[in-house]
Design a protein around this motif. Sequence first.
Motif, PDB file in Angstrom:
ATOM      1  N   LEU A 291      71.041   8.245  74.871  1.00  0.00           N
ATOM      2  CA  LEU A 291      70.670   7.235  75.866  1.00  0.00           C
ATOM      3  C   LEU A 291      70.319   7.861  77.209  1.00  0.00           C
ATOM      4  CD1 LEU A 291      73.296   4.349  75.536  1.00  0.00           C
ATOM      5  CD2 LEU A 291      70.829   4.163  75.309  1.00  0.00           C
ATOM      6  N   ALA A 292      71.118   8.842  77.633  1.00  0.00           N
ATOM      7  CA  ALA A 292      70.918   9.425  78.960  1.00  0.00           C
ATOM      8  C   ALA A 292      69.494   9.959  79.090  1.00  0.00           C
ATOM      9  CB  ALA A 292      71.935  10.541  79.201  1.00  0.00           C
ATOM     10  N   ASP A 293      69.067  10.710  78.062  1.00  0.00           N
ATOM     11  CA  ASP A 293      67.719  11.276  78.084  1.00  0.00           C
ATOM     12  C   ASP A 293      66.672  10.163  78.017  1.00  0.00           C
ATOM     13  OD1 ASP A 293      66.001  13.777  77.772  1.00  0.00           O
ATOM     14  OD2 ASP A 293      65.375  12.584  76.042  1.00  0.00           O
ATOM     15  N   MET A 294      66.967   9.141  77.203  1.00  0.00           N
ATOM     16  CA  MET A 294      65.997   8.060  77.043  1.00  0.00           C
ATOM     17  C   MET A 294      65.783   7.346  78.371  1.00  0.00           C
ATOM     18  SD  MET A 294      66.034   4.813  74.498  1.00  0.00           S
ATOM     19  CE  MET A 294      66.872   3.669  75.544  1.00  0.00           C
ATOM     20  N   ILE A 295      66.880   7.011  79.049  1.00  0.00           N
ATOM     21  CA  ILE A 295      66.771   6.278  80.307  1.00  0.00           C
ATOM     22  C   ILE A 295      65.998   7.104  81.337  1.00  0.00           C
ATOM     23  CG2 ILE A 295      68.105   5.375  82.246  1.00  0.00           C
ATOM     24  CD1 ILE A 295      70.282   4.711  80.090  1.00  0.00           C
ATOM     25  N   ARG A 296      66.283   8.403  81.353  1.00  0.00           N
ATOM     26  CA  ARG A 296      65.620   9.269  82.314  1.00  0.00           C
ATOM     27  C   ARG A 296      64.116   9.343  82.058  1.00  0.00           C
ATOM     28  NH1 ARG A 296      67.567  14.422  81.265  1.00  0.00           N
ATOM     29  NH2 ARG A 296      69.599  13.453  81.176  1.00  0.00           N
ATOM     30  N   ARG A 297      63.764   9.438  80.756  1.00  0.00           N
ATOM     31  CA  ARG A 297      62.355   9.721  80.441  1.00  0.00           C
ATOM     32  C   ARG A 297      61.519   8.470  80.212  1.00  0.00           C
ATOM     33  NH1 ARG A 297      62.549  14.670  77.517  1.00  0.00           N
ATOM     34  NH2 ARG A 297      60.439  14.300  76.780  1.00  0.00           N
ATOM     35  N   LEU A 298      62.199   7.369  79.854  1.00  0.00           N
ATOM     36  CA  LEU A 298      61.453   6.168  79.491  1.00  0.00           C
ATOM     37  C   LEU A 298      60.601   5.684  80.658  1.00  0.00           C
ATOM     38  CD1 LEU A 298      61.289   4.696  76.858  1.00  0.00           C
ATOM     39  CD2 LEU A 298      62.965   3.057  77.664  1.00  0.00           C
ATOM     40  N   ARG A 299      61.122   5.850  81.868  1.00  0.00           N
ATOM     41  CA  ARG A 299      60.369   5.405  83.038  1.00  0.00           C
ATOM     42  C   ARG A 299      59.040   6.139  83.148  1.00  0.00           C
ATOM     43  NH1 ARG A 299      64.501   5.881  87.825  1.00  0.00           N
ATOM     44  NH2 ARG A 299      65.510   7.060  86.203  1.00  0.00           N
ATOM     45  N   LYS A 300      59.087   7.446  82.874  1.00  0.00           N
ATOM     46  CA  LYS A 300      57.872   8.249  82.999  1.00  0.00           C
ATOM     47  C   LYS A 300      56.903   8.008  81.854  1.00  0.00           C
ATOM     48  CE  LYS A 300      59.731  12.286  84.508  1.00  0.00           C
ATOM     49  NZ  LYS A 300      59.944  13.712  84.328  1.00  0.00           N
ATOM     50  N   THR A 301      57.423   8.032  80.621  1.00  0.00           N
ATOM     51  CA  THR A 301      56.509   8.045  79.476  1.00  0.00           C
ATOM     52  C   THR A 301      56.318   6.681  78.847  1.00  0.00           C
ATOM     53  OG1 THR A 301      58.372   8.617  78.077  1.00  0.00           O
ATOM     54  CG2 THR A 301      57.037  10.440  78.868  1.00  0.00           C
ATOM     55  N   GLY A 302      57.185   5.710  79.146  1.00  0.00           N
ATOM     56  CA  GLY A 302      57.065   4.408  78.502  1.00  0.00           C
ATOM     57  C   GLY A 302      57.357   4.501  77.018  1.00  0.00           C
ATOM     58  N   TRP A 303      56.728   3.639  76.247  1.00  0.00           N
ATOM     59  CA  TRP A 303      57.043   3.555  74.812  1.00  0.00           C
ATOM     60  C   TRP A 303      56.629   4.795  74.055  1.00  0.00           C
ATOM     61  CZ3 TRP A 303      60.553   0.230  73.994  1.00  0.00           C
ATOM     62  CH2 TRP A 303      60.622  -0.908  74.795  1.00  0.00           C
ATOM     63  N   ARG A 304      55.724   5.581  74.658  1.00  0.00           N
ATOM     64  CA  ARG A 304      55.317   6.818  73.978  1.00  0.00           C
ATOM     65  C   ARG A 304      56.515   7.733  73.733  1.00  0.00           C
ATOM     66  NH1 ARG A 304      52.152  10.223  77.062  1.00  0.00           N
ATOM     67  NH2 ARG A 304      52.526   8.826  78.800  1.00  0.00           N
ATOM     68  N   TYR A 305      57.582   7.537  74.515  1.00  0.00           N
ATOM     69  CA  TYR A 305      58.791   8.341  74.353  1.00  0.00           C
ATOM     70  C   TYR A 305      59.222   8.406  72.887  1.00  0.00           C
ATOM     71  CZ  TYR A 305      63.705   9.652  74.797  1.00  0.00           C
ATOM     72  OH  TYR A 305      64.919  10.265  74.663  1.00  0.00           O
ATOM     73  N   PHE A 306      59.208   7.238  72.215  1.00  0.00           N
ATOM     74  CA  PHE A 306      59.707   7.199  70.842  1.00  0.00           C
ATOM     75  C   PHE A 306      58.773   7.923  69.878  1.00  0.00           C
ATOM     76  CE2 PHE A 306      61.412   3.339  72.906  1.00  0.00           C
ATOM     77  CZ  PHE A 306      62.740   3.737  72.917  1.00  0.00           C
ATOM     78  N   SER A 307      57.464   7.663  70.041  1.00  0.00           N
ATOM     79  CA  SER A 307      56.540   8.314  69.106  1.00  0.00           C
ATOM     80  C   SER A 307      56.510   9.818  69.355  1.00  0.00           C
ATOM     81  CB  SER A 307      55.139   7.698  69.219  1.00  0.00           C
ATOM     82  OG  SER A 307      54.684   7.765  70.542  1.00  0.00           O
ATOM     83  N   GLU A 308      56.713  10.228  70.603  1.00  0.00           N
ATOM     84  CA  GLU A 308      56.748  11.671  70.879  1.00  0.00           C
ATOM     85  C   GLU A 308      57.949  12.334  70.223  1.00  0.00           C
ATOM     86  OE1 GLU A 308      56.467  12.183  75.088  1.00  0.00           O
ATOM     87  OE2 GLU A 308      54.339  11.638  75.072  1.00  0.00           O
ATOM     88  N   ASN A 309      59.075  11.635  70.244  1.00  0.00           N
ATOM     89  CA  ASN A 309      60.256  12.174  69.583  1.00  0.00           C
ATOM     90  C   ASN A 309      60.011  12.377  68.095  1.00  0.00           C
ATOM     91  OD1 ASN A 309      62.081  12.592  71.606  1.00  0.00           O
ATOM     92  ND2 ASN A 309      62.761  10.469  71.630  1.00  0.00           N
ATOM     93  N   ILE A 310      59.381  11.379  67.480  1.00  0.00           N
ATOM     94  CA  ILE A 310      59.119  11.491  66.046  1.00  0.00           C
ATOM     95  C   ILE A 310      58.156  12.640  65.790  1.00  0.00           C
ATOM     96  CG2 ILE A 310      58.064  10.340  64.070  1.00  0.00           C
ATOM     97  CD1 ILE A 310      59.210   7.744  65.075  1.00  0.00           C
ATOM     98  N   ARG A 311      57.099  12.691  66.604  1.00  0.00           N
ATOM     99  CA  ARG A 311      56.105  13.737  66.376  1.00  0.00           C
ATOM    100  C   ARG A 311      56.730  15.130  66.519  1.00  0.00           C
ATOM    101  NH1 ARG A 311      52.025  12.265  70.075  1.00  0.00           N
ATOM    102  NH2 ARG A 311      52.129  10.238  69.072  1.00  0.00           N
ATOM    103  N   ALA A 312      57.695  15.235  67.416  1.00  0.00           N
ATOM    104  CA  ALA A 312      58.287  16.551  67.660  1.00  0.00           C
ATOM    105  C   ALA A 312      59.132  17.039  66.487  1.00  0.00           C
ATOM    106  CB  ALA A 312      59.134  16.497  68.932  1.00  0.00           C
TER     107      ALA A 312
END
Lengths: 315, 287, 244
Positions: A291-312
Motif C-alpha cells: 500500500l505504501a508504495d501504491m499510495i506514493r506512486r498512484l498520484r504520479k502514474t494513475g491507473w497505469r501503476y497496476f499495468s506497469e506492475n504486471i508488465r514488470a
Amino acid sequence: MKAWQIGMVLAALLLLAGVPWYGSDVLVQFGINALLLAVLAQGWNIIGGYTGYASFGNSVFYGLGAYGVAIAMVQWQLPFGVGMVFGVVLAVVFAVLLGIPVLRLKGHYFAIATLALSQVMTAIVSNVGLAGQNIGLVLPPLNNDPLFYELSLGLLTVATLTIWGLTRSRFGFGLIAIRENEEGAAVMGVNTTLYKVLAFALSGVFSALAGGIHAYWITFLDPDSAFDISLNVKMIIMAVFGGPGTVLGPIVGALSLSAISEFLSSEVTSIAGLFFGLVIVAAVVLMPRGLADMIRRLRKTGWRYFSENIRAHRL
Amino acid sequence: MDLLAQILVNGTLQGGLYAVMALGLALVWGVLNIVNLAHGAFIMLGGYASWYLYTYAHIDPFLGLPLTAAVMFGLGYGLQRGLLNLVIRAPMFNTLLITFGLEVVLTYLAQLVFSADFRTINPPYAGNSLAWGPVVLPLARLAAFGVAIVLTVGMWLFLLHTRLGRAIRATAQNLVAARLYGVEPRHLYAMTFGLGIALAGAAGTLYGTVSQINPYIGASLTAKSFAISIIGGLENPLGVIVGGLFLGIVESLTTLYIGQTFADVASFGILVLVLIVRPSGLLGKTT
Amino acid sequence: MTALLEVRHATRIFDGLVAVDDVSFTLAPGEILGLIGPNGAGKTTLISLISGTLAPSEGEILFQDEVINRLPAFRRARLGIGRTFQIMRPFPGLSVLDNVAVGALFGRDGGQAKLAKAREQARVSLEFVGLGKDIDKRADELGGPGRKRLELAKALAMQPKVLLCDEVMAGLNHVEIEEVIEIIRKVRDQGISILVIEHVIKAIKSLSDRLLVLHHGEKIADGTPEAVLANPIVIEAYLGKKRA
C-alpha cells in the motif's frame, strides 16, 4: 519527517490512545488483537522487510513470549513484568542459537527452515511438563481490557520508533545493505552474520512481548494457539500488504486487514477467509510493493501503476 | 521383531504415497522456482474429486485417477497461464505469497462447497489385506504404493525421454535454453505447473483411499511435501522416492519408539538438519 | 619498502577445476598493478580471494604483513581492503548517496557511526568520481557507466588502503575510459594502492606501474608493462588470439 507529518502521527496516536474512553468494549477487544498483530507485523518487518530474510518462524517468538509469561505467573507465581522479561530472554536465546545456523540459508530455504522450526516448537512444547504439555496453562485472570489495550498500543509505538530509528542508523543501513546484496555488504565491512542474528533477535523481542501480553489477556494458552503457524502468514501478509521495509506500512496493513476481516467474519466466517485469500492474490499481482508504495506512486502514474506492475513481473 | 517389520512396512507404504505427494511440488519448484504453498490444497482437491467420482458416479478411485489428474491438469494449466505467469519474475517472496493466497482461497472454497466433514473413499476392498508372513499388507495401501511408484518412475522417464520433458528440464537450467526446444515459454510454464497439479490430484486420490480428507489437510501436506523434496533434493526426480521413504519410515519408527506427538518433531527436525548440513538433499552434490 | 599486500602460492579449486593455480605476487604502497589475462584466466577469482568472498584452497594472503586468509570479508574491509564488482552490485533500492554512505558507515576501521557524517563523506566520494549531480537518484536508475563510477565511489567511501578494481572500464567509450583512468590516478595520488583488472590493453598499459598476466589460473608474467607486453609467452597466450 516534516512538522505536519509528525503532527499527523501524534494526532493518530492520541486518537488510538483514547479508544478505551470513547469506544465500545467490542472495539477495545478488536483493538487489542489488531494492535498485537501490528506489533507482529512490525517485528517481522525488521527481519523480513529490512533485512530481506523471509522468516516464517516468528510465531515461535510469539509462543515463547506467551509461555514465558504463563510459566512465570502460573508455575513460579512471579509478576507479569518478570514473565515478559523471561519470555524475551527465551526469544533471544532461540534467535541466537537457531539463528546462527538457519540464517546461513537463503531465499526459499530460509523460509522453509523457519517454517519447519515453528512446527517443531509446537510439538516440543506439547511434551514439556513445565509448559503444561498439550493441555496448556491457565493464567490468573485480569479483567482490565483498557490496560491491555494501552499496553499493546505502547508496545506498537516502541516497535515503530525502533524501526524509525533503524532507518537512520548505521545498524539499519547495514541491514538494508544485507537485504539488497549480502555479498556486497560484506565486502564493504558489514558483519553480516552478527547483523542478521541481531535483527532476528530484535524481531523476536517484539513478537515475544506481543505474545506475553496476549497470553495474559486471554488467560489461557496451549501449544496450538501459542505457536499457531497461521500467525506467521498473517503477520507477513499484513506487513507485505502495507509495505515491507517501510516504517508505517506494516501498521497500515495490519489495521486495515484486521478491520476488513473483522467486518466480514461478523457476516459469514468462511466468506471472510475467502476474501482474505483473494486480497492476497490481487495484492501480489497489482501492488507487489504494498500500500505504501501504491499510495506514493498512484498520484504520479494513475491507473497505469497496476499495468506497469504486471508488465514488470510477467513472463 | 514382527512389530518392527510391520512398522517398517507401514512406513514404506506411507513413504510411497509421500513420494508422489512431493513429486509435483518438487517439479514446480525445481523448474519454475515457485514454492507452491497451495500444493497441499491441490492434493485435497484431488481427494475430493475422486471422492465425488466414487460416491456419485461409482467410479473406482484407481480407475478414476486419470480423470482426476486430467481435470487437475487443466486447473493447473489455467492458473499458471492466467495468474502465476503474471508474477513469475517478481521477487521470490511475492510468488510465495500468491500461492499462499491460493491456498487460503481453495481451503475456504472447499469448506463452502464440500463442508468440513471428514470423507474417506471406501471401495469394497478397502478393508482387505494380504498376509506376508507375520506382516499385514492392507490392499488399498499396497495399491496406492504401487501407483505412486509407477507415477514417480513414469514422471522420471517422461522428463528424460520426451521432447517436452527435456524442454522442461532445460527450463530448470535457464529459460533461453528452453527456447531452443521451440516451446513457447508461457505454454511450457503452464504445462509444467499443470503436470505438478495433476500429480497433486493423483496424490490426493491415493491419499483419500488410505486416509481421511477434509478441507484443512492442505497446509500440513504442503509442509510434508517440502520436507520430502528437501530431504531427497530437487536435482533428481527420483529424490522424492528417497525422501518419501525416509520420512515415512522415520515417522513410523518415531511413533513406535518415542511417541505419536514426536512424529512431527522428527520429520521437521530432520528437515532443518538436512537444510543446514546438506542443502542440496541427501542425494545432492556435496559442495 | 615492504609490500602492503602479498599473495603467496594462492590456489583455488572449484569442483576439481583449478581456477587460480599457485599465484604469488606483491603490491607495494602507492603502486598500481594491472592484472590481465584472457577470459576465464582466474582474475576475478583472485580478487575474491583477496577480498574474502572466497577462501583459498591453498596458499596465504598477507596484508600489512598479517596473514588474513582466515578472516571473513567484513574484517578485511575493516583492515582497508576495498573492491568493486565486475557485475555491478549496487543496492538497487537505495539512493546513489545512501549506496555510498554504506561504504562510509562501515569500511576501514568500522567507519563512521553517524549517518549525517557518512552522507557527507559519501558526497565527497561521489563528487570525486563525477557523480555529484546524481546523488538523489535511485541506484538502479543509473546507466552502465554511472554504475561503474558508483562502484568506485562505494569502495572509495570505505577509505581503503588497497582498492581492487574488477573491470571498471568495461563497456565504456574512449572518453569515459580516459576519465576513469584519471580518477584511478587521483586515487593513487592519495596513497592508495590499486590492483586493477582490465581488458583494454592500451588503458592498462598507460595506467599500470607493473603488469601481472594470468593464463589458465597460472601467473605467466610479472613486470613492467613494456616488458610484459613484449614477452613472447604473453603474446602467445593472450594477445596471439586477438591478432589472429
